[in-house]
Design a protein around this motif. Structure first.
Motif, PDB file in Angstrom:
ATOM      1  N   GLY A  35       0.816  -1.204   0.000  1.00 19.77           N
ATOM      2  CA  GLY A  35       0.000   0.000   0.000  1.00 19.77           C
ATOM      3  C   GLY A  35       0.855   1.262   0.000  1.00 19.77           C
ATOM      4  O   GLY A  35       0.593   2.203  -0.753  1.00 19.77           O
ATOM      5  N   ALA A  36       1.902   1.273   0.813  1.00 22.94           N
ATOM      6  CA  ALA A  36       2.781   2.446   0.885  1.00 22.94           C
ATOM      7  C   ALA A  36       3.534   2.651  -0.420  1.00 22.94           C
ATOM      8  O   ALA A  36       3.646   3.780  -0.921  1.00 22.94           O
ATOM      9  N   TYR A  37       4.053   1.564  -1.007  1.00 19.46           N
ATOM     10  CA  TYR A  37       4.761   1.678  -2.285  1.00 19.46           C
ATOM     11  C   TYR A  37       3.836   2.234  -3.364  1.00 19.46           C
ATOM     12  O   TYR A  37       4.238   3.075  -4.167  1.00 19.46           O
ATOM     13  N   SER A  38       2.610   1.765  -3.379  1.00 15.18           N
ATOM     14  CA  SER A  38       1.653   2.238  -4.388  1.00 15.18           C
ATOM     15  C   SER A  38       1.378   3.726  -4.229  1.00 15.18           C
ATOM     16  O   SER A  38       1.323   4.463  -5.207  1.00 15.18           O
ATOM     17  N   MET A  39       1.226   4.156  -2.999  1.00 18.20           N
ATOM     18  CA  MET A  39       1.000   5.579  -2.759  1.00 18.20           C
ATOM     19  C   MET A  39       2.197   6.405  -3.208  1.00 18.20           C
ATOM     20  O   MET A  39       2.048   7.472  -3.810  1.00 18.20           O
ATOM     21  N   MET A  65      -6.239   9.840  -5.404  1.00 21.18           N
ATOM     22  CA  MET A  65      -5.764   8.730  -6.241  1.00 21.18           C
ATOM     23  C   MET A  65      -4.674   7.937  -5.522  1.00 21.18           C
ATOM     24  O   MET A  65      -4.634   6.707  -5.608  1.00 21.18           O
ATOM     25  N   ALA A  66      -3.788   8.624  -4.823  1.00 21.02           N
ATOM     26  CA  ALA A  66      -2.733   7.925  -4.079  1.00 21.02           C
ATOM     27  C   ALA A  66      -3.335   7.074  -2.958  1.00 21.02           C
ATOM     28  O   ALA A  66      -2.914   5.933  -2.750  1.00 21.02           O
ATOM     29  N   SER A  67      -4.322   7.619  -2.271  1.00 20.77           N
ATOM     30  CA  SER A  67      -4.980   6.857  -1.206  1.00 20.77           C
ATOM     31  C   SER A  67      -5.731   5.664  -1.776  1.00 20.77           C
ATOM     32  O   SER A  67      -5.701   4.563  -1.211  1.00 20.77           O
ATOM     33  N   LEU A  68      -6.389   5.873  -2.895  1.00 20.31           N
ATOM     34  CA  LEU A  68      -7.105   4.784  -3.561  1.00 20.31           C
ATOM     35  C   LEU A  68      -6.129   3.693  -3.995  1.00 20.31           C
ATOM     36  O   LEU A  68      -6.378   2.506  -3.790  1.00 20.31           O
TER      37      LEU A  68
END
Length: 171
Positions: A35-39, A65-68
């Motif tokens: 999740g953190a990497y995606s954000m 979008m980052a949270s999603l």
């Protein structure tokens, strides 16, 4: 009756296994990392796209979008890890994984379980991201449907490609 009893015992032992502290800790940490990497990937992409187009970044949209992306990746990673773990740590899951590994030429129940977890987790991430974007009002339902199908196809193709690359390397 014997089969039903076996399935019931297997599901009870799987429930105990999935609730073990070691697996729960591992799955939670891996999911949080994804999740953190995606954000950290989506936030600069969203703001960079606005800057490249000569616009002022919409910080509300970028953070949304980052949270999603982070939430979708976290949920997808948790589901994928749980799927792999469940297939390897239950009698019926391991048996099915072994048989499917034989049929597909993967030679290992672990490989099949990991690939299945990858497809399930990646597909869930793509679907959650697509419909989350629709729910947040970033795009319409038709776009969300196409994005969900593309996410599921991409997760499947990526997982199969990684399996093929590992197979070629080991061969």
């Amino acid at each position: 009756r014997y089969l039903a009893r076996g399935i019931q015992q297997s599901s009870q032992s799987l429930e105990e296994t999935l609730s073990s502290r070691t697996f729960a800790r591992y799955a939670a940490l891996e999911s949080i990392k994804m999740g953190a990497y995606s954000m950290l990937i989506v936030l600069p992409l969203e703001t960079g796209a606005a800057l490249v187009n000569g616009d002022t970044p919409d910080w509300f949209r970028a953070l949304g979008m980052a949270s999603l992306a982070g939430g979708s990746a976290l949920a997808g990673a948790a589901l994928g890890n749980t799927t792999s773990y469940a297939l390897l740590n239950s009698a019926y899951g391991y048996s099915a994984s072994s048989r499917m590994a034989e049929l597909t030429g993967l030679r290992s129940a672990g490989r099949f379980a990991n690939l299945t977890g990858g497809v399930v987790g990646g597909g869930a991430t793509g679907i959650l991201f697509a419909y989350g974007g629709y729910w947040l009002g970033y795009y319409d339902l038709q776009t969300a449907n196409r994005a969900a199908a593309a996410g599921l196809a991409g997760a499947s193709a990526g997982t199969i490609a990684s399996a093929a690359a590992l197979g070629l390397i080991s061969t």
